[in-house]
Design an enzyme around this catalytic site. Structure first.
Site, PDB file in Angstrom:
ATOM      1  N   SER A 141       0.860  -1.196   0.000  1.00 25.29           N
ATOM      2  CA  SER A 141       0.000   0.000   0.000  1.00 25.29           C
ATOM      3  C   SER A 141       0.888   1.235   0.000  1.00 25.29           C
ATOM      4  O   SER A 141       1.998   1.204   0.565  1.00 25.29           O
ATOM      5  CB  SER A 141      -0.874  -0.002   1.253  1.00 25.29           C
ATOM      6  OG  SER A 141      -1.438   1.283   1.465  1.00 25.29           O
ATOM      7  N   TYR A 154      -1.660  -0.150  10.419  1.00 30.89           N
ATOM      8  CA  TYR A 154      -1.842  -0.738   9.074  1.00 30.89           C
ATOM      9  C   TYR A 154      -0.587  -0.516   8.240  1.00 30.89           C
ATOM     10  O   TYR A 154      -0.078  -1.444   7.590  1.00 30.89           O
ATOM     11  CB  TYR A 154      -3.074  -0.099   8.411  1.00 30.89           C
ATOM     12  CG  TYR A 154      -3.253  -0.443   6.945  1.00 30.89           C
ATOM     13  CD1 TYR A 154      -3.380  -1.771   6.520  1.00 30.89           C
ATOM     14  CD2 TYR A 154      -3.308   0.558   5.975  1.00 30.89           C
ATOM     15  CE1 TYR A 154      -3.553  -2.078   5.172  1.00 30.89           C
ATOM     16  CE2 TYR A 154      -3.480   0.261   4.634  1.00 30.89           C
ATOM     17  CZ  TYR A 154      -3.595  -1.065   4.233  1.00 30.89           C
ATOM     18  OH  TYR A 154      -3.764  -1.367   2.905  1.00 30.89           O
TER      19      TYR A 154
END
Ligand code: NAP
Length: 265
Positions: A141, A154
């Site tokens: 990501s 995250y």
């Protein structure tokens, strides 16, 4: 590697980005294992994808956040399709509504996004090494490469996954296995819709939050095209690195909240 007759396992392929990747490999003639926890949804997705494909599409249910799930999935996939040639580690969980999160949410992300990927990959790599070829693509990501507010845990899991990619590239490269990370820009998936919440225009909200200079979010096809390219022999010299398919988020940097005084709550 032409893709007809190759065996592909895409985790988290019953929804969102993973479903687009599975569909794309099937269109290219590969045999694909679709997987997720929800059996009813998985069977229905595999039936829909398989009906339009020349390759085989099989669904195997697995919870990759458990200690046993990844090994069981690897064994079932090899028994249903034969050896897996291409592994796409896509399943991931994102709790991104603020930095303080519960221990349970932290553990869920670590277990799925890091430990699950590690256990599944290490279960499938010996077979690839024996055959002398294989491809592993890890879906990371943009938050793994730059600091964004509210996403620490995250982002930490995806940064860990980026490092697993480099270590595996060093370790497995001589066995003919290429290992890469792919960092997708924002795609409006069921998971993103749930994370952003109801009552807002989700694509617009995501565009505002990320300040994407290209002026649009990504499609599933934007991401699946790059994954399929990485899996082909055309990409034979790409190894141990990260593909940023992110509309410029990594190269340009964050314009987060550029049209606001402060980042969104
Ligand atoms: P999504 O729509 O939420 O889909 C998640 C998929 O993972 C589903 O198939 C889900 O099926 C499966 N899954 C969830 N928990 C699982 C578990 N414990 N064990 C096995 N499978 C599980 O996700 P997405 O938005 O497409 O994101 C896919 C990946 O891309 C993630 O790794 C995410 O971090 C990354 N990513 C997404 C974006 C984006 O904008 N969407 C951007 C950058 C990176 P079940 O619920 O049935 O298990």
């Amino acid at each position: 590697m032409t893709l007809g007759g190759t065996h592909v396992l895409v985790t988290g392929s019953t929804s969102g980005i993973g479903e687009s990747i599975a569909e794309h490999f099937l269109r290219e003639g590969a045999d694909v294992v679709v997987t997720g926890r929800d059996e009813a949804r998985g069977k229905s997705v595999a039936k829909r994808l398989g009906s339009a494909a020349s390759g085989r599409c099989v669904f195997i249910a697995a919870d990759l956040a458990t200690a046993e799930g990844p090994g069981a999935l690897a064994a079932a996939a090899e028994s249903r399709l034969g050896g897996i040639d291409i592994l796409v580690n896509n399943a991931g969980s994102y709790k991104i509504d603020g930095t303080p999160i519960s221990a349970a949410d932290f553990d869920e992300m670590m277990h799925l996004n890091v430990r699950g990927v590690h256990l599944l990959t290490t279960a499938l790599v010996p077979g690839m090494a024996e055959r002398g070829s294989g491809v592993v693509v890890n879906i990371t990501s943009p938050v793994a490469y730059r600091g964004y507010p509210g996403m620490a845990a995250y982002a930490g899991t995806k940064a860990a996954l980026d490092m697993l990619t480099k270590c595996w590239a060093a370790e497995y490269g001589r066995s003919g296995i290429r290992v890469m990370a792919l960092s997708p820009g924002p795609v409006i998936t069921p998971g993103v819709e749930e994370a952003v919440g109801t009552g807002v225009n989700v694509p617009q909200e995501v565009l505002t939050r990320t300040g994407l200079v290209v002026g649009r979010v990504a499609t599933g096809l934007d991401i699946s095209s790059a994954v399929v390219f990485l899996a082909r022999t055309d990409a034979a010299y790409i190894h141990g690195t990260t593909f940023h398919v992110d509309g410029g988020m990594n190269g340009v940097g964050s314009l987060w909240g550029a049209d606001k005084d402060a980042p969104p709550e």
